[in-house]
Enzyme design. Structure first.
Site, PDB file in Angstrom:
ATOM      1  CB  CYS A 182      92.549  21.932 -47.766  1.00 25.12           C
ATOM      2  SG  CYS A 182      92.826  20.466 -48.891  1.00 25.12           S
ATOM      3  CG  HIS A 198      95.266  26.109 -51.582  1.00 17.38           C
ATOM      4  ND1 HIS A 198      94.995  26.593 -50.284  1.00 17.38           N
ATOM      5  CD2 HIS A 198      94.406  25.177 -52.108  1.00 17.38           C
ATOM      6  CE1 HIS A 198      94.180  25.949 -49.708  1.00 17.38           C
ATOM      7  NE2 HIS A 198      93.673  24.655 -51.155  1.00 17.38           N
ATOM      8  CB  CYS A 244      86.896  21.556 -52.064  1.00 16.99           C
ATOM      9  SG  CYS A 244      88.619  22.077 -52.905  1.00 16.99           S
TER      10      CYS A 244
END
Lengths: 732, 434
Positions: free
Chosen positions: B92, B390, B420
């Protein structure tokens, strides 16, 4: 390596027991064949045959960088005195290459770079051929494009080498073969990677000298080819089919491919030397045709255009140091913007499409994408190459990135005030070295000049629709333009693969001003009851790519109507339009909701009906209803000759004035403009060449006569009369 | 050590996977963002080609036809062939990793101008044959004779053809504990006692802030409108995620997705899987001059990545920020704008609680003092991933850019972007006004 011979064209070196014959024409960047080159080659062959040189195999290659042999020297061909001399020229080449063919030692021709015409014919006479896989390597016999045929044994040897089908295709179309196709066709025996080319050429020749053949000499022949080319009946079918296709393509205007086809069909059973006599005879006959003369002069014209920087005020160094166009914008996206974007991006220029709405920008991109997709479908480009090119095009609705631009082309609506506002705005966003161009077709540059702080950077770049297909761009100048701007605009047009013609600012510039009298006159003919389809047919038979009514549909009837009034207003009585288009526009206004407007191809309805961009039948009845509300006029009998004179001569009349006003300075510029801008038949050499062949005196008196019959607008201009009086020709 | 600056930054509009951008390759999304960054600099491709030291781009899906997607993006966007380009992967935070590497290289004096960013098409993550089906094809290709081939064909594993491995599902599953990312958020929700309606309220708040920011034109400074090829009929000028009509009622209707019985994480209080790309340039002082006097958006003052229990990966921002601020000596309260990437409402709320929980700090940081609370108005002021999405490989650059622009808009001094990372990590980057 020892040099055994050094001439003006050829050098013969010895490498162990092989000879390396290098074509290295003195004082030139390329190799071409003329009389002395052929004689030198012939003498060398004689000496090799006589055993004067101790060579067991011969390698023939070019010493020029990335270029093999571009063919015969066209200057030499043009300067031949008469048919007899043309025949002699053909025979000299034939006998020279036959000498090469008759050598008892193995011969290998190594082709890297362009191998055209006579170069290919020479290569055919050798025992073996290899070519490099470079993108610069192409092999072809383009002679028909100059109105004659390969007259140095090419029509004899090529069919034997690559088969009748391939040979007919190559000779009749004049198209070039890319290296990867060449071995499959049997045109070469081996395709060699460019980096290994020189070494392999020598290595193979040494093997040949030792009696080893490094190639496997068999061409795969497909079943249909076998059926069509190896027996009497098959050949008969093949030739009649080929003839039929050819005639439908050339409409009988181009004699060379037909003559080549008939020569191969009728004489290929003859022995070599007997056949050669026939080839030389046909070559000389074709050489003497006016079509060939016109095509050759057109060839030189395009060479001149390629070299012409568009201005005489800058020297070579100055021209070289001009900044190139790497980043540009088109204002007003849509089809025109998308077309210019496509054309520029395909030549690796970064293009920004700017419009006021995202939808318009997107439409421009979609148009460009469609054109790239077509290239992919036709295998001219791979999908990833197309995406890379398409990546050059971006869109926006503001002036982001304008600071980095070298060129801005305005293609917004044809409204002077809007254009002026746009120019004033753009000029504050771009750097000082940015050229600003207008794509206007009907407005005057001089009226836009006041919008500029730096008018010297302003130029007209008049593209024709559809941009991807039309080869011409008018580069329009004005009194305040700088020579740098002219030169950069001309360089840009060439860089994107188009043909520039530099014209002065004036109503309709060059091409539209010449086209309009034609279209107008067709309108008058229509009102006199001439048939739409017949008229178009006759003009197409004359050689125009489209008849006037089909062309009007392509342009768009609304656009044509608007332009015809603008030109009438500024150029006067000669340009008075028939009221046909006005009536059609009137009728459009009366249409109800959901009814198709008659605007031409774009709306699907014009003089013809259109479906998915394809022309269907003429809408004659409906047109007549609009034009003759009281009932249809009697159909006037059509005399093709008269019609052609009536439609073509007014253009010639206007040409005289254009030259006098120095819109363009030279007759050849008119011809370039008409051939590349309107598709005026190349075999007629262009409008001025055609006029000269008729004689301006004849044209003047015919216009005089027609003006009394059809209207004063056809009266010969003073300018034309002046030409008629002094020599009767446009060309010196 | 040289100072690294964030100069230009541009991104594509973000769209929920399977919608507007589903046909667009990740490299094309990246190309768009980079080409638009170049356009916004008012400098030519040629100019950029001469000054760019390296292109570093994050991507997690690794399209099979663009293994080093950074290189594909760089060349497609018009940078010349001599410019080096490589792809980085930190799940991520891949784009944040790209920014970190560019920053490091600028600081180390290894170059003056870097492109960093990320591109992701979560729509185009593939389905794959499972091992049985793959080995069938392998055997078939090895079989030489007709008899051999028939023998292999006899055992054709038809069932396995219908059971493809779904790349995106596997990518969102923790490889150590075999739980989905959503389940890691469930753990946090349960352990911190974060109720369903708190999570839904947070999600609603994200939409409200994002819609307001769009209306105010805040995102116009970072988004380059995009017409979707090949037909270009659809032009996106903004992120398509934020919903003006989002409501507690609508959110309440959704059923927990991961733990149907005891859970509280729904599609509404999680970020959607998303397509998009974001590019920034990271430059030295000299780099700004090479960009013809470009104005820096922000100074990059530090970055840090930290590891933690993969089952509680959502708390990554606490660990990374703690590490970062220990290095820079700054306090959490020094930051006027704080972007915490919203993977899940529960995970962000968990972070907020952990930041101020001395108990948490006792347990995890040897009794260091808790960093304290984050004032709500400083947190994700323009909404977050729950509303705008995202695209995993790209978000790291997006939140840093959004934070920097918001800091400038407010005339504030410091901004922090933190997120995160699946697999149990966190990443943080701190910025300062110029």
């Amino acid at each position: 390596m020892e040099t055994l011979f050094k001439g003006k064209a050829f050098k013969l070196h010895q490498d162990k027991n092989i000879g390396i014959l290098e074509f290295d024409l003195e004082g030139e960047k390329i190799n071409k064949f003329g009389e002395f080159q052929l004689k030198e080659l012939g003498d060398l062959c004689d000496k090799i045959k006589a055993g004067d040189y101790k060579v067991k195999a011969l390698l023939i290659r070019s010493a020029k960088k990335d270029s093999f042999i571009v063919g015969a020297d066209i200057n030499v061909i043009q300067s031949l005195a008469d048919e007899a001399e043309a025949r002699k020229a053909s025979e000299l080449g034939q006998s020279t290459f036959s000498k090469l063919e008759d050598l008892s030692i193995p011969t290998l021709v190594a082709i890297h770079g362009a191998c055209m015409g006579g170069g290919t014919e020479m290569a055919c006479a050798a025992k073996y051929r290899i070519c490099s896989d470079s993108s610069r390597t192409v092999i072809g016999v383009p002679e028909v494009k100059l109105g004659f045929l390969p007259g140095w044994g090419g029509t004899y040897r090529l069919p034997k080498m690559v088969g009748l089908m391939n040979a007919i295709d190559m000779i009749l179309s004049g198209k070039s073969i890319r290296p990867h196709k060449a071995p499959k066709m049997g045109l070469v025996d081996e395709l060699v990677p460019e980096a290994l080319f020189d070494a392999k050429s020598v290595e193979y020749t040494h093997m040949l000298a030792e009696g080893k053949v490094p190639f496997n000499k068999s061409r795969k022949v497909s079943l249909p080819e076998k059926l069509l080319t190896t027996n009497f009946i098959g050949k008969k079918v093949f030739f009649s089919k080929a003839r039929e296709q050819l005639l439908s393509k050339t409409k009988g205007h181009y004699p060379a491919p037909l003559a080549a086809l008939e020569l191969i069909r009728d004489k290929s059973s003859l022995k070599r030397d007997a056949y050669m006599k026939e080839e030389a005879r046909v070559f000389a006959q074709l050489w003497a045709t006016p079509v060939s003369k016109h095509l050759v002069s057109l060839f030189f014209l395009t060479e001149d255009v390629k070299r012409d920087p568009g201005t005489t005020s800058l020297d070579r160094e100055q021209l070289k140091s001009l900044p190139k166009f790497n980043q540009m914008a088109v204002l007003g996206a849509g089809v025109m913007g998308g077309g210019i974007g496509y054309q520029s991006a395909s030549k690796d220029i970064y293009v920004t499409l700017k419009d006021i709405r995202h939808e318009a920008v997107a439409a421009g991109k979609a148009h460009a994408q469609k054109l790239f997709n077509k290239l992919v479908e036709r295998k001219h480009m791979t999908r990833s190459q197309a995406s890379q090119k398409m990546s050059h095009i971006r869109g926006q609705v503001d002036y982001t990135s304008f600071g980095s631009l070298d060129l801005v082309i305005e293609a917004v609506v044809e409204d002077l005030e809007i254009k002026k506002k746009v120019f004033a705005e753009v000029e504050t966003k771009v750097s000082d070295q940015c050229v600003i161009a207008t794509n206007t077709s009907s407005l005057r540059l001089e009226d836009m000049l006041p919008a500029f702080k730096k008018p010297e950077r302003f130029v007209g770049l008049h593209f024709f629709n559809p941009v991807d297909k039309m080869p011409l761009v008018e580069v329009v100048t004005h009194p305040q333009i700088s020579p740098e701007t002219v030169a950069r605009a001309v360089a840009y047009v060439k860089a994107i693969g188009k043909t520039p013609v530099v014209v002065k600012d004036g109503p309709g510039f060059l091409v539209n001003r010449l086209l309009l009298p034609w279209l107008n006159e067709a309108g008058y003919c229509l009102q006199e009851g001439y048939d739409i389809v017949e008229t178009d047919k006759i003009l197409k038979k004359f050689g125009m790519p489209m008849g006037p009514f089909e062309l009007l549909d392509e342009i768009g009837l609304d656009v044509a109507c608007k332009v015809s009034h603008i030109l009438h207003a500024s150029l006067g009585q000669r340009f008075k339009p028939s009221d046909g288009l006005d009536r059609i526009m009137e009728a459009n206004k009366k249409l109800g909701e959901g009814q198709t407007k008659r605007l031409g191809k774009k709306s699907g309805l014009g003089f013809y009906k259109w479906e998915n961009g394809r022309r269907k039948e003429a809408d004659t009845e409906a047109i007549h209803k609009i034009l003759f509300p009281t009932g249809v006029k009697a159909r006037t009998e059509l005399n093709p000759e008269t019609l052609i004179r009536r439609l073509i001569y007014p253009m010639i009349n206007e040409t005289a004035l254009i030259l006098k006003e120095q819109i363009v300075e030279k007759a050849w510029q008119v011809d370039v403009g008409m051939i590349f801008g309107t598709g005026f038949p190349p075999f007629r050499g262009g409008l001025c060449r055609y006029a000269d062949s008729v004689g301006l005196k004849n044209i003047e008196s015919e216009l005089q006569r027609m003006s009394t019959l059809y209207g004063a607008r056809l009266k010969p201009t003073e300018a034309l009369s002046a030409y008629a009086q002094s020599g009767g020709k446009f060309y010196d | 050590m040289k100072t690294a600056y964030l100069a230009y930054g541009t991104r594509s509009p973000f769209a929920k996977a399977g919608t507007d951008l589903k046909t667009v390759h990740a490299a094309e999304l990246g190309r768009h963002a980079l080409a638009e960054l170049i356009a916004r600099s008012n400098l030519s491709h040629e100019h950029w080609g001469k000054i760019v030291d390296e292109v570093i781009i994050g991507n997690t899906g690794t399209p099979a036809d663009a293994a080093n997607i950074s290189r594909v993006i760089a060349l497609r966007a018009g940078l010349p062939e001599n410019v080096s380009a490589y792809t980085v992967h930190r799940n991520c935070a891949s784009a944040m990793e790209a920014m970190a590497q560019a920053t490091l290289k600028v600081q180390a004096g290894q170059g003056d101008v870097f492109i960093a960013g990320g591109a992701e098409s979560m729509s185009q993550m593939p389905l794959m044959y499972n091992n049985k089906a793959t080995s069938f094809f392998d055997k078939l290709s090895r079989a030489r004779s007709l008899a051999d081939r028939l023998k292999v064909l006899k055992d054709i594993p038809l069932k396995d053809f219908l059971k493809p491995r779904i790349a995106i599902m596997e990518g969102l599953t923790d490889p150590f504990y075999d739980i989905n990312m959503g389940e890691t958020a469930e753990i946090i929700a349960k352990e911190f006692g974060i109720k369903r309606n708190e999570q839904d309220e947070f999600a609603l708040w994200s939409h409200q802030k994002a819609v307001k920011a769009q209306e105010a034109g805040h995102y116009a400074n970072e988004i380059a409108p995009y017409s979707v090829p090949p037909k270009f009929e659809n032009t996106l000028t903004n992120d398509s995620g934020p919903r003006a009509n989002q409501s507690m009622e609508a959110l309440a209707k959704l059923r927990p997705f991961f733990d149907k019985k005891f859970g509280s994480i729904t599609a509404g209080n999680s970020c959607p899987i998303t397509d998009g790309a974001c590019m920034v340039s990271i430059v030295s002082e000299e780099g700004l001059a090479k960009l013809e006097g470009a104005k820096a958006i922000a100074k990059i003052t530090g970055y840090a990545f930290a590891g933690l229990d993969p089952r509680r990966m959502g708390l990554g921002p606490v660990f990374a920020t703690k590490k970062l601020l220990d290095q820079t000596g700054e306090k959490l309260q020094d930051f006027d704008v704080i972007e915490i990437n919203e993977a899940f409402s529960a995970q962000v709320i968990g972070c907020l609680r952990a930041f101020e929980s001395q108990k948490f700090f006792d347990e995890h940081f040897n009794g260091d003092k808790a960093m304290g609370a984050i004032a709500p108005e400083r947190l994700n002021p323009n909404g977050g991933a729950i509303a705008i999405g995202h695209p995993v490989g790209a978000t790291g650059a997006r939140i840093a850019l959004t934070a920097a622009l918001e800091m400038n808009r407010l005339g504030a001094k410091k901004a922090l972007a933190t997120m995160c990372i699946g697999g149990g990590q966190g990443g943080s980057i701190s910025l300062e006004a110029v």
